[in-house]
Design a protein around this motif. Structure first.
Motif, mmCIF file in Angstrom:
data_model
loop_
_atom_site.group_PDB
_atom_site.id
_atom_site.type_symbol
_atom_site.label_atom_id
_atom_site.label_comp_id
_atom_site.label_asym_id
_atom_site.label_seq_id
_atom_site.Cartn_x
_atom_site.Cartn_y
_atom_site.Cartn_z
ATOM 1 N N THR A 1 73.005 46.347 81.612
ATOM 2 C CA THR A 1 72.255 45.222 80.781
ATOM 3 C C THR A 1 72.585 45.160 79.429
ATOM 4 O O THR A 1 73.749 45.850 78.870
ATOM 5 N N THR A 2 72.104 44.262 78.534
ATOM 6 C CA THR A 2 72.718 43.932 77.071
ATOM 7 C C THR A 2 72.457 45.525 76.547
ATOM 8 O O THR A 2 73.327 45.863 75.892
ATOM 9 N N ALA B 1 72.570 38.715 74.809
ATOM 10 C CA ALA B 1 72.192 38.085 76.049
ATOM 11 C C ALA B 1 72.682 36.679 76.269
ATOM 12 O O ALA B 1 72.746 35.984 75.232
#
Length: 260
Positions: A24-25, A213
């Motif tokens: 994930t970010t 993102a």
């Protein structure tokens, strides 16, 4: 047998969403922070290949699965950069030695190509800066080798030659072992984390690496954009400039320790 296999596939798929997912970010930012502490801003990890010998591999397939370690032919089949080419990957920006870069990289050994996303050691370092860089790069890259070693020591089935006939079953066994390994790592992470990134989170130190993102509202990438990104990935001049900047960064960060 079919019902059992389908049930196993379903169970693996459920666990895959958590333990075989893309970073994930937040995951990437933590990796970038750790890389910066270790002297490699923009580094998201090390990359390598582990071969699992297939004892009963059909003769017609031999050579596809039994080549030497770190085989670049294995990498050619890897989807690792697909998200970048498709514009789905989070955007990474970082500064090294006063120069800004916009694509994360991996530490590798010498068999990988000189792309902007790969940073190798220096095989015959000349001078104290090059020697220190080679020492730190090789020490940092041992993480991936240790990971493969732990995987094989924890699960004897992937240490010895596979005797299963079915290639799908072999893949299922490997994915299962990796999922279990990642579950153990998650459970024990707080007990052996070596790098404290709280200084960045608390704002007491300014990070030079940041991740955002991807903008999912953008138009899908066309062929021209993908070719442009591919050229950027394989830019040898950019690779050389980044490597030189990292040599300077490592020296500025750890050079005084070597003099003492």
């Amino acid at each position: 047998m079919l019902t059992a296999d389908l049930r196993k596939d379903s169970e693996i798929w459920e666990m895959k969403e958590e333990y075989l997912r893309r970073p994930t970010t937040e995951d990437l930012q933590r990796l970038l922070d750790i890389g910066e502490i270790r002297g490699f801003p923009g580094m998201v990890g090390s990359i390598d290949c582990m071969h699992w010998e297939w004892k009963n591999c059909p003769t017609a397939w031999k050579g596809q699965y039994t080549r030497t370690l770190n085989d670049i032919n294995v990498f050619d089949r890897s989807p690792i950069f697909d998200d970048i080419l498709q514009g789905r990957a989070p955007r990474v920006q970082y500064v090294v030695n006063g120069h800004q870069y916009d694509m994360a990289y991996y530490l590798t050994d010498g068999i990988y190509p000189k792309w902007s996303t790969f940073i190798q050691s220096i095989s015959l370092p000349q001078g104290p800066k090059a020697e220190l860089f080679a020492k730190v790069q090789e020490s940092t890259r041992k993480d991936v080798e240790r990971a493969f070693g732990v995987l094989q020591s924890r699960f004897a089935i992937v240490k010895n030659p596979a005797i299963l006939w079915d290639k799908k079953q072999i893949g299922m066994v490997m994915r299962t072992c990796i999922i279990l390994h990642n579950m153990v790592v998650e459970n024990e992470r707080n007990g052996y984390t070596q790098y404290d990134t709280s200084e960045f989170e608390e704002g007491t130190s300014t990070r030079s690496s940041n991740v955002d993102a991807p903008n999912t509202s953008e138009m899908p990438p066309n062929l021209a954009n993908m070719l442009l990104i591919r050229t950027h990935l394989r830019d040898r001049q950019l690779h050389e400039r980044l490597k030189n900047d990292l040599v300077e960064n490592i020296w500025n960060k750890f050079g005084n320790d070597e003099d003492e």
